[in-house]
Design a protein around this motif. Structure first.
Motif, PDB file in Angstrom:
ATOM      1  N   GLN A 137       0.829  -1.205   0.000  1.00 39.11           N
ATOM      2  CA  GLN A 137       0.000   0.000   0.000  1.00 39.11           C
ATOM      3  C   GLN A 137       0.868   1.262   0.000  1.00 39.11           C
ATOM      4  O   GLN A 137       0.596   2.224  -0.731  1.00 39.11           O
ATOM      5  CB  GLN A 137      -0.925  -0.007   1.213  1.00 39.11           C
ATOM      6  CG  GLN A 137      -2.006  -1.082   1.156  1.00 39.11           C
ATOM      7  CD  GLN A 137      -2.864  -1.087   2.409  1.00 39.11           C
ATOM      8  OE1 GLN A 137      -2.637  -0.294   3.336  1.00 39.11           O
ATOM      9  NE2 GLN A 137      -3.838  -1.984   2.460  1.00 39.11           N
ATOM     10  N   ASP A 138       1.915   1.258   0.818  1.00 43.41           N
ATOM     11  CA  ASP A 138       2.804   2.431   0.865  1.00 43.41           C
ATOM     12  C   ASP A 138       3.491   2.663  -0.482  1.00 43.41           C
ATOM     13  O   ASP A 138       3.635   3.815  -0.936  1.00 43.41           O
ATOM     14  CB  ASP A 138       3.862   2.240   1.959  1.00 43.41           C
ATOM     15  CG  ASP A 138       3.254   2.256   3.354  1.00 43.41           C
ATOM     16  OD1 ASP A 138       2.128   2.785   3.493  1.00 43.41           O
ATOM     17  OD2 ASP A 138       3.902   1.738   4.296  1.00 43.41           O
ATOM     18  N   ALA A 149       2.373   1.854  -3.425  1.00 42.19           N
ATOM     19  CA  ALA A 149       1.382   2.385  -4.365  1.00 42.19           C
ATOM     20  C   ALA A 149       1.116   3.863  -4.108  1.00 42.19           C
ATOM     21  O   ALA A 149       0.990   4.670  -5.038  1.00 42.19           O
ATOM     22  CB  ALA A 149       0.089   1.582  -4.258  1.00 42.19           C
ATOM     23  N   ILE A 150       1.049   4.233  -2.830  1.00 38.17           N
ATOM     24  CA  ILE A 150       0.819   5.647  -2.484  1.00 38.17           C
ATOM     25  C   ILE A 150       1.983   6.509  -2.947  1.00 38.17           C
ATOM     26  O   ILE A 150       1.798   7.608  -3.495  1.00 38.17           O
ATOM     27  CB  ILE A 150       0.595   5.784  -0.966  1.00 38.17           C
ATOM     28  CG1 ILE A 150      -0.733   5.110  -0.568  1.00 38.17           C
ATOM     29  CG2 ILE A 150       0.599   7.251  -0.550  1.00 38.17           C
ATOM     30  CD1 ILE A 150      -0.947   5.033   0.931  1.00 38.17           C
ATOM     31  N   ASN A 151       3.208   6.016  -2.757  1.00 43.10           N
ATOM     32  CA  ASN A 151       4.386   6.791  -3.186  1.00 43.10           C
ATOM     33  C   ASN A 151       4.427   6.962  -4.697  1.00 43.10           C
ATOM     34  O   ASN A 151       4.788   8.032  -5.206  1.00 43.10           O
ATOM     35  CB  ASN A 151       5.661   6.106  -2.698  1.00 43.10           C
ATOM     36  CG  ASN A 151       5.820   6.185  -1.189  1.00 43.10           C
ATOM     37  OD1 ASN A 151       5.330   7.125  -0.554  1.00 43.10           O
ATOM     38  ND2 ASN A 151       6.490   5.208  -0.607  1.00 43.10           N
ATOM     39  N   ALA A 166       1.883   7.063  -6.657  1.00 46.63           N
ATOM     40  CA  ALA A 166       0.851   8.040  -7.007  1.00 46.63           C
ATOM     41  C   ALA A 166       1.309   9.467  -6.712  1.00 46.63           C
ATOM     42  O   ALA A 166       1.041  10.398  -7.470  1.00 46.63           O
ATOM     43  CB  ALA A 166      -0.438   7.730  -6.238  1.00 46.63           C
ATOM     44  N   LYS A 167       2.032   9.636  -5.585  1.00 47.35           N
ATOM     45  CA  LYS A 167       2.505  10.978  -5.241  1.00 47.35           C
ATOM     46  C   LYS A 167       3.572  11.470  -6.204  1.00 47.35           C
ATOM     47  O   LYS A 167       3.623  12.663  -6.529  1.00 47.35           O
ATOM     48  CB  LYS A 167       3.059  10.975  -3.811  1.00 47.35           C
ATOM     49  CG  LYS A 167       2.003  10.841  -2.726  1.00 47.35           C
ATOM     50  CD  LYS A 167       2.647  10.862  -1.347  1.00 47.35           C
ATOM     51  CE  LYS A 167       1.599  10.758  -0.253  1.00 47.35           C
ATOM     52  NZ  LYS A 167       2.216  10.755   1.097  1.00 47.35           N
TER      53      LYS A 167
END
Length: 659
Positions: A168-169, A171-173, A175-176
């Motif tokens: 999850q982390d 994927a978030i990175n 996206a950022k």
């Protein structure tokens, strides 16, 4: 009538009851599926073996359950279903670390599942009765897909919380860090991004116009004016839609509609006209006419380019007149150069032979700008009698820093006469004068000869042949670097003077690439004198930046070799006019190849020279017709030359800015 109505009501009642029963059976089956799945999941979480101990009557040891339902007729039916059909999770539970299920066991379970599914499908609608038996290959693929799905499910179920959080982390990175600015600007629906260089529609419309002209001319000869006028109208519309477009994006918005209308007109014409021989004759006539027009246009283009290349632009003519006028007005104040440096062999000497003041100033300025020790550089400039005052006045008014400038008049070289110089004697001959000045000569434009470039007046100038008399012009020097007036220096040229040429006379950059610029390009190898003495595959080289060892020159009598071959070519059977062919012959096997980065050519004719190659070059050469001081110049190369023109100079401003 009442009986029929009763029958109809009874039919709808039974149909409605059957739908309720089917829906009830489906709900019961769905409930049993959910109940069995939750039971099984709870058992696995409690560490069991997959069988709920509190529900012994629910399924047997083989993992099957009994399903009861009511069919539409009201009868109660039962069938057994493999537990794996309700929950496929237990088939690959061992892959999560509790053991590995063998392929044989997994295959048996899957085959059993498919068998039970087929049996159940016959009763509850999973498979139509009219379906054909499952193909073995298709069945095998389904088994493989099922295995992959189950392995993925088990991997996700038994994934640790830490791994899940890491995914999850990550994927978030991502996206950022995603930059979507380009996406904001780019859209395939925008016209400018729809392959702006595409010409498919443009070519189609031009081809349509050609065919329409053919059909129109035939219909006109046959007095079928309706189709003739229709085609003429479509041709005009297509021409209006095309305009000056060079790609599809530049076409008028009505272009597609015009092309479609033209297509319909051509179809009508084709249906009306079936004589293919007549169309073929017309196309051949048009092709021949087009070829003649192209050849005429090529000859005119060659003539105009040559004419523009040899014409002195008005600003340059103005500059020469202004400088000449000031020279004679201030002649008494002109000082002489320092004689001691002119013959000092320890200094760096350059030779520039030119009648162009501005071009010569760019050569000198660019060389001095990049020199580490400008005071050690000496420039020997030779020009003709007409341009000597202007050249002298310019460098008197604009001395290039601490460098030394010496301007000479070629007409003052008393030794350079027709009795000594072969080419000068030939240039004075009646044959050469007829070649250059007679309108009806085979080389004239009206006769269609392609060698118009050899009629350039520069071939009549001795400044072009003075390079073969270096020891006579500079008898006390050991080495000299020859530069054409259409070059720009971009690096310090001092290291060139220390190059070991290994006994060679001429240091030059070779220009041969594959089959281009080799000796057979410049010389007539059908002549026995040429074929016997030279290799047609020998690599050519370029004038423009040449290092001459004058000691070796004198030792090998280079000028004598030049005279010998020049006398043999009096009838121009060995080569055409120019200085490069006799140079290749004179310095044959006496030329030392310099690194290509010293001298890059092509800026006067080739628009595809690599910019990186230009930036690395010590000297760039505008060889060709598109000189940087002409309007013909290739725009993207002009800056390398114009950077060394002093536009704030009063003479430049008066002649160039007020033009």
């Amino acid at each position: 009538m009442e009986f029929s109505r009763s029958i109809l009501i009874l039919f709808f009642f039974l149909l409605f009851q059957g739908m309720i029963v089917a829906s009830s059976a489906k709900s019961e089956f769905s409930f049993l599926r959910k109940f069995s799945f939750s039971n099984r999941r709870r058992t696995e979480e409690n560490g069991g073996d997959g069988h709920d101990q509190n529900c012994k009557g629910c399924h047997d040891e083989q993992g099957s359950i009994t399903v009861a339902y009511t069919d539409p007729s009201g009868a109660i039916r039962t069938f057994k279903m493999n537990f794996n059909e309700l929950s496929s999770l237990n088939q690959t539970k061992e892959t999560a670390g509790l053991g590995v299920t063998s392929n044989e066991q997994l295959g048996n379970r899957s085959e059993l599942s498919l068998t039970n599914r087929s049996e159940a499908g016959d009763l509850i609608g999973f498979q139509d009765q009219n379906d054909k038996p499952i193909d073995p290959i298709q069945r095998k693929r389904e088994l493989l897909r099922q295995k992959r799905r189950e392995r993925r499910k088990m991997y996700l179920i038994h994934m640790s919380e830490e791994n899940e959080l890491n995914i999850q982390d990550a994927a978030i990175n991502r996206a950022k860090n995603f930059v979507n600015k380009a996406q904001d600007r780019y859209s395939i629906w925008r016209i400018e991004y729809q392959n702006p260089m595409s010409t498919s529609v443009l070519k189609l419309m031009k081809d349509q116009i050609i065919m329409a002209k053919i059909y129109a001319s035939i219909f006109f000869s046959k007095k079928e004016l309706d189709l003739y006028q229709l085609l003429i109208m479509r041709i005009k519309e297509s021409h209006d839609a095309i305009g000056d477009a060079s790609s599809d994006n530049e076409l008028h918005e009505s272009a597609l509609a015009r092309a479609k209308a033209m297509g319909h007109a051509l179809t009508s014409a084709k249906d009306k006209l079936h004589q293919s021989e007549e169309i073929e004759r017309k196309i051949r006539a048009m092709l021949q006419l087009s070829e003649e027009n192209i050849n005429t246009a090529k000859k005119q283009n060659t003539f105009l380019v040559q004419h523009a290349a040899k014409t002195v632009p008005k600003p340059l003519h103005c500059l020469h007149l202004q400088l000449t006028n000031d020279y004679y007005n201030y002649k008494e104040g002109i000082f002489e150069e320092e004689k001691s440096k002119l013959e000092d062999a320890s200094l760096y000497h350059y030779a520039v032979f030119s009648d162009n003041v501005l071009a010569t100033s760019v050569v000198v300025n660019s060389t001095v700008m990049h020199a580490t020790e400008p005071h050690k550089h000496v420039f020997h400039i030779v020009t003709d009698r007409l341009n000597f005052p202007a050249m002298k006045m310019w460098f008197m008014m604009h001395p290039p820093g601490h460098a030394t400038i010496n301007v000479q008049n070629i007409d003052e070289f008393k030794w350079l006469n027709s009795s000594y110089c072969s080419v000068l004697r030939q240039l004075e001959s009646a044959q050469i004068k007829e070649y250059y000045f007679k309108f009806n000569h085979p080389s004239s434009l009206s006769a269609g000869h392609e060698n118009l470039k050899y009629r350039n007046p520069k071939y009549l100038s001795m400044l072009n042949h003075l390079r073969f008399y270096m020891p006579e012009v500079y008898p006390k020097l050991d080495k000299i670097l020859f530069l054409d007036d259409d070059v720009v220096v971009q690096r310090d040229l001092t290291p060139l003077f220390s190059v070991n040429m290994k006994g060679m006379v001429n240091g030059a950059v070779e220009t041969c690439k594959e089959s281009f610029h080799r000796f057979d390009t410049y010389l007539n190898f059908s002549h026995p004198k040429i074929s016997k003495n030279f290799d047609p595959r020998a690599c050519g080289w370029a004038f423009g930046m040449n290092l001459f060892d004058l000691k070796e020159w004198k030792k090998r009598n280079i000028t004598g070799i030049y005279h010998y071959w020049q006398d043999l070519n009096e009838d121009r059977k060995l080569w055409k006019l120019g200085s490069l062919p006799p140079g290749l012959i004179t310095f044959y096997s006496l030329t030392y190849p310099l690194d290509r980065n010293w001298h890059v050519l092509g800026l006067g004719y080739d628009p595809a020279v690599d910019p990186k190659v230009i930036e690395r070059a010590a000297v760039v050469h505008y060889n060709g017709n598109y000189k940087p001081w002409l309007d013909l110049a290739i725009g993207k190369y002009k800056q390398y030359w114009s950077n060394h023109v002093k536009f704030d100079n009063p003479y430049i401003q008066h002649c160039f800015m007020n033009d």
